[in-house]
Design an enzyme around this catalytic site. Structure first.
Site, PDB file in Angstrom:
ATOM      1  N   ILE A 110      -1.268 -16.656   4.421  1.00 29.50           N
ATOM      2  CA  ILE A 110       0.129 -16.914   4.801  1.00 29.50           C
ATOM      3  C   ILE A 110       0.683 -15.795   5.681  1.00 29.50           C
ATOM      4  O   ILE A 110       1.499 -16.037   6.569  1.00 29.50           O
ATOM      5  CB  ILE A 110       1.022 -17.165   3.559  1.00 29.50           C
ATOM      6  CG1 ILE A 110       2.301 -17.863   3.977  1.00 29.50           C
ATOM      7  CG2 ILE A 110       1.317 -15.893   2.795  1.00 29.50           C
ATOM      8  CD1 ILE A 110       2.115 -19.218   4.600  1.00 29.50           C
TER       9      ILE A 110
ATOM     10  N   SER B 281      -3.319  -3.709   3.005  1.00 27.84           N
ATOM     11  CA  SER B 281      -4.210  -4.745   2.503  1.00 27.84           C
ATOM     12  C   SER B 281      -5.585  -4.127   2.364  1.00 27.84           C
ATOM     13  O   SER B 281      -5.948  -3.242   3.148  1.00 27.84           O
ATOM     14  CB  SER B 281      -4.233  -5.910   3.503  1.00 27.84           C
ATOM     15  OG  SER B 281      -4.506  -7.138   2.890  1.00 27.84           O
ATOM     16  N   ARG B 282      -6.356  -4.580   1.385  1.00 22.35           N
ATOM     17  CA  ARG B 282      -7.633  -3.920   1.113  1.00 22.35           C
ATOM     18  C   ARG B 282      -8.717  -4.294   2.113  1.00 22.35           C
ATOM     19  O   ARG B 282      -9.601  -3.508   2.398  1.00 22.35           O
ATOM     20  CB  ARG B 282      -8.103  -4.269  -0.309  1.00 22.35           C
ATOM     21  CG  ARG B 282      -7.145  -3.773  -1.384  1.00 22.35           C
ATOM     22  CD  ARG B 282      -7.373  -4.503  -2.682  1.00 22.35           C
ATOM     23  NE  ARG B 282      -7.323  -5.953  -2.485  1.00 22.35           N
ATOM     24  CZ  ARG B 282      -7.596  -6.842  -3.430  1.00 22.35           C
ATOM     25  NH1 ARG B 282      -7.919  -6.443  -4.640  1.00 22.35           N
ATOM     26  NH2 ARG B 282      -7.528  -8.129  -3.167  1.00 22.35           N
TER      27      ARG B 282
ATOM     28  N   LYS C 158       6.746 -16.929  -2.110  1.00 20.97           N
ATOM     29  CA  LYS C 158       6.876 -17.776  -3.292  1.00 20.97           C
ATOM     30  C   LYS C 158       5.532 -17.874  -4.000  1.00 20.97           C
ATOM     31  O   LYS C 158       4.507 -17.767  -3.325  1.00 20.97           O
ATOM     32  CB  LYS C 158       7.426 -19.170  -2.955  1.00 20.97           C
ATOM     33  CG  LYS C 158       6.692 -19.921  -1.850  1.00 20.97           C
ATOM     34  CD  LYS C 158       5.322 -20.451  -1.997  1.00 20.97           C
ATOM     35  CE  LYS C 158       4.868 -21.172  -3.174  1.00 20.97           C
ATOM     36  NZ  LYS C 158       3.464 -21.709  -2.979  1.00 20.97           N
TER      37      LYS C 158
ATOM     38  N   ASP D 271       1.249 -24.177  -7.628  1.00 18.65           N
ATOM     39  CA  ASP D 271       1.428 -23.343  -6.426  1.00 18.65           C
ATOM     40  C   ASP D 271       2.012 -24.184  -5.289  1.00 18.65           C
ATOM     41  O   ASP D 271       3.029 -23.808  -4.711  1.00 18.65           O
ATOM     42  CB  ASP D 271       0.116 -22.664  -6.018  1.00 18.65           C
ATOM     43  CG  ASP D 271       0.295 -21.858  -4.738  1.00 18.65           C
ATOM     44  OD1 ASP D 271       0.848 -20.747  -4.816  1.00 18.65           O
ATOM     45  OD2 ASP D 271      -0.061 -22.380  -3.661  1.00 18.65           O
TER      46      ASP D 271
HETATM   47  P1  NAP Z   1      -4.586 -15.253   0.254  1.00 20.28           P
HETATM   48  O1  NAP Z   1      -5.077 -15.860   1.522  1.00 20.28           O
HETATM   49  O2  NAP Z   1      -5.486 -15.141  -0.900  1.00 20.28           O
HETATM   50  O3  NAP Z   1      -3.948 -13.853   0.649  1.00 20.28           O
HETATM   51  C1  NAP Z   1      -3.397 -12.967  -0.285  1.00 20.28           C
HETATM   52  C2  NAP Z   1      -3.875 -11.573   0.061  1.00 20.28           C
HETATM   53  O4  NAP Z   1      -3.350 -10.676  -0.909  1.00 20.28           O
HETATM   54  C3  NAP Z   1      -5.385 -11.432  -0.012  1.00 20.28           C
HETATM   55  O5  NAP Z   1      -5.968 -11.720   1.237  1.00 20.28           O
HETATM   56  C4  NAP Z   1      -5.580 -10.006  -0.439  1.00 20.28           C
HETATM   57  O6  NAP Z   1      -5.774  -9.192   0.707  1.00 20.28           O
HETATM   58  C5  NAP Z   1      -4.261  -9.585  -1.077  1.00 20.28           C
HETATM   59  N1  NAP Z   1      -4.408  -9.279  -2.498  1.00 20.28           N
HETATM   60  C6  NAP Z   1      -3.893  -8.219  -3.137  1.00 20.28           C
HETATM   61  N2  NAP Z   1      -4.212  -8.232  -4.431  1.00 20.28           N
HETATM   62  C7  NAP Z   1      -4.965  -9.297  -4.636  1.00 20.28           C
HETATM   63  C8  NAP Z   1      -5.596  -9.855  -5.782  1.00 20.28           C
HETATM   64  N3  NAP Z   1      -5.513  -9.255  -6.982  1.00 20.28           N
HETATM   65  N4  NAP Z   1      -6.297 -10.992  -5.638  1.00 20.28           N
HETATM   66  C9  NAP Z   1      -6.398 -11.596  -4.438  1.00 20.28           C
HETATM   67  N5  NAP Z   1      -5.800 -11.125  -3.317  1.00 20.28           N
HETATM   68  C10 NAP Z   1      -5.089  -9.985  -3.408  1.00 20.28           C
HETATM   69  O7  NAP Z   1      -3.312 -16.092  -0.284  1.00 20.28           O
HETATM   70  P2  NAP Z   1      -2.181 -16.816   0.577  1.00 20.28           P
HETATM   71  O8  NAP Z   1      -2.537 -18.240   0.758  1.00 20.28           O
HETATM   72  O9  NAP Z   1      -1.831 -16.004   1.764  1.00 20.28           O
HETATM   73  O10 NAP Z   1      -1.005 -16.811  -0.505  1.00 20.28           O
HETATM   74  C11 NAP Z   1      -0.311 -15.626  -0.844  1.00 20.28           C
HETATM   75  C12 NAP Z   1       1.042 -16.014  -1.386  1.00 20.28           C
HETATM   76  O11 NAP Z   1       1.727 -16.770  -0.381  1.00 20.28           O
HETATM   77  C13 NAP Z   1       0.956 -16.925  -2.615  1.00 20.28           C
HETATM   78  O12 NAP Z   1       1.967 -16.599  -3.521  1.00 20.28           O
HETATM   79  C14 NAP Z   1       1.178 -18.315  -2.061  1.00 20.28           C
HETATM   80  O13 NAP Z   1       1.785 -19.188  -2.983  1.00 20.28           O
HETATM   81  C15 NAP Z   1       2.122 -18.018  -0.908  1.00 20.28           C
HETATM   82  N6  NAP Z   1       2.075 -19.030   0.140  1.00 20.28           N
HETATM   83  C16 NAP Z   1       0.885 -19.478   0.646  1.00 20.28           C
HETATM   84  C17 NAP Z   1       0.889 -20.501   1.588  1.00 20.28           C
HETATM   85  C18 NAP Z   1      -0.372 -21.041   2.212  1.00 20.28           C
HETATM   86  O14 NAP Z   1      -0.317 -22.056   2.915  1.00 20.28           O
HETATM   87  N7  NAP Z   1      -1.531 -20.420   2.024  1.00 20.28           N
HETATM   88  C19 NAP Z   1       2.099 -21.061   2.012  1.00 20.28           C
HETATM   89  C20 NAP Z   1       3.283 -20.533   1.537  1.00 20.28           C
HETATM   90  C21 NAP Z   1       3.254 -19.531   0.589  1.00 20.28           C
HETATM   91  P3  NAP Z   1      -6.725  -7.887   0.590  1.00 20.28           P
HETATM   92  O15 NAP Z   1      -7.965  -8.324  -0.122  1.00 20.28           O
HETATM   93  O16 NAP Z   1      -6.958  -7.498   2.018  1.00 20.28           O
HETATM   94  O17 NAP Z   1      -5.937  -6.886  -0.190  1.00 20.28           O
END
Ligand code: NAP
Length: 305
Positions: A11, A33-34, A87, A165
């Site tokens: 996101i 970010s890691r 969110k 989610d």
């Molecule tokens: P994601 O792709 O998994 O990204 C989250 C990032 O957070 C990871 O890439 C990771 O980056 C970091 N992170 C830090 N601590 C972590 C942990 N313990 N486990 C996993 N990752 C960790 O997820 P996302 O889809 O962007 O979603 C993140 C948030 O945005 C969620 O709350 C989701 O509901 C919300 N959201 C997502 C979307 C969508 O379409 N994907 C839409 C609206 C809102 P590093 O490994 O580099 O630290």
């Protein structure tokens, strides 16, 4: 105003970076970010390193999974920064209340964002519904988890919400469309036998006037995806489609401005900071919490990515 992104995942890349690039109010100044970073900007491993090295970045957007957001938000607030929460705003209700209290005490802005509330049809639909007695509401939020959440293990862990989610996006729209509270009556949650979060859920709710609201969330839908809300009223039938971005009244589509959820979120964050206010509405998360509290749990076949 400089802003930093923490948790540079899907996101952050898909929506936050372009929205900030198009914003008059914010400039992206760093990431924490890691495993990832934005090209050409200072990059830190974690939020503590970012906060220590960048005292002049006053705003932080937290885009990690909800399970780790509270600790990061507390650190940012303690460092006097304004905080934008993706969110859902947290993994529990009590930690979000704690953040609101901490932000208030520190005199910084906390914005618990609900991007779907900024979908193009939501405000026009809210206006259309104003004063019309509601007979019933039906929500169908059905998508393919393998397509939308590949390799996101956090989503299946406790606090990851599972199918809620995406489902919480529908609940964020619902609680914006209605001018009174929504009450959960009962729920059924289907957990894959190898997972700690539900893959499907059915919710029975009521408006404050007693009209029934039925919601079906399912992550097993292949083929066409469904993000629909239908509201039957004494004054006609309203349908929001495509996650609140298309609006139909008695079957006829209304013309709407193009989708701009994340630019609108950043405009709202800037306004809140300028007005020294916070915006922390837990109503969508409260309905999810109630579903976990009161819901009947069933076990279904194991899910493998
Ligand atoms: P994601 O792709 O998994 O990204 C989250 C990032 O957070 C990871 O890439 C990771 O980056 C970091 N992170 C830090 N601590 C972590 C942990 N313990 N486990 C996993 N990752 C960790 O997820 P996302 O889809 O962007 O979603 C993140 C948030 O945005 C969620 O709350 C989701 O509901 C919300 N959201 C997502 C979307 C969508 O379409 N994907 C839409 C609206 C809102 P590093 O490994 O580099 O630290």
């Amino acid at each position: 105003m400089k802003v930093a992104i923490v948790g540079f995942g899907k996101i952050a890349r898909d929506q936050h970076v372009p929205a900030i690039a198009g914003s008059d109010a914010f400039d992206l100044a760093a990431t924490a970010s890691r495993h990832a970073h934005a090209e050409g900007l200072p990059a830190y491993h974690d939020i503590d390193a970012l906060l220590a090295a960048e005292p002049d970045i006053p705003a932080i957007s937290l885009c990690q999974p909800p399970q780790v957001r509270h600790a990061a938000a507390r650190a940012a607030i303690a460092a006097g920064r304004h905080v934008f929460l993706e969110k859902p705003p947290g993994a529990t209700l009590s930690e979000v209340v704690d953040l609101a209290h901490a932000a208030d005490s520190a005199g910084v802005t906390l914005f618990a964002s609900w991007h779907s509330r900024f979908a193009a049809a939501v405000e026009p639909a809210r206006d259309w519904l104003d004063g019309k007695p509601i007979q019933s509401i039906r929500i169908d939020w059905k998508e393919d988890v393998r397509h939308w959440h590949p390799d996101q293990q956090w989503i299946w862990e406790p606090g990851g919400l599972g199918v809620f989610d995406p489902g919480i996006n529908a609940l964020s729209i619902l609680t914006r469309l209605l001018r009174g509270p929504v009450r959960l009556e009962s729920a059924t949650l289907e957990f894959p036998e190898n997972r700690d979060a539900p893959i499907a859920a059915s919710l029975a709710m009521r408006t404050t006037d007693g009209a029934p609201i039925a919601a079906e969330f399912d992550w097993r839908q292949t083929g066409p995806q469904t993000w629909d809300i239908v509201v039957e009223t004494d004054g006609g039938s309203l349908r929001l489609a495509e996650g609140g971005n298309r609006m139909f009244v008695d079957g006829a589509e209304r013309s709407l401005p193009p989708e701009s959820e994340y630019p609108a979120l950043y405009a709202r964050f800037a306004k809140l900071i300028a007005e020294a206010r916070s915006d922390v509405d837990v109503a969508p998360l409260r309905l999810v919490a109630d579903a976990f509290l009161a819901g009947r749990r069933t076990v279904t076949e194991a899910f493998e990515d």
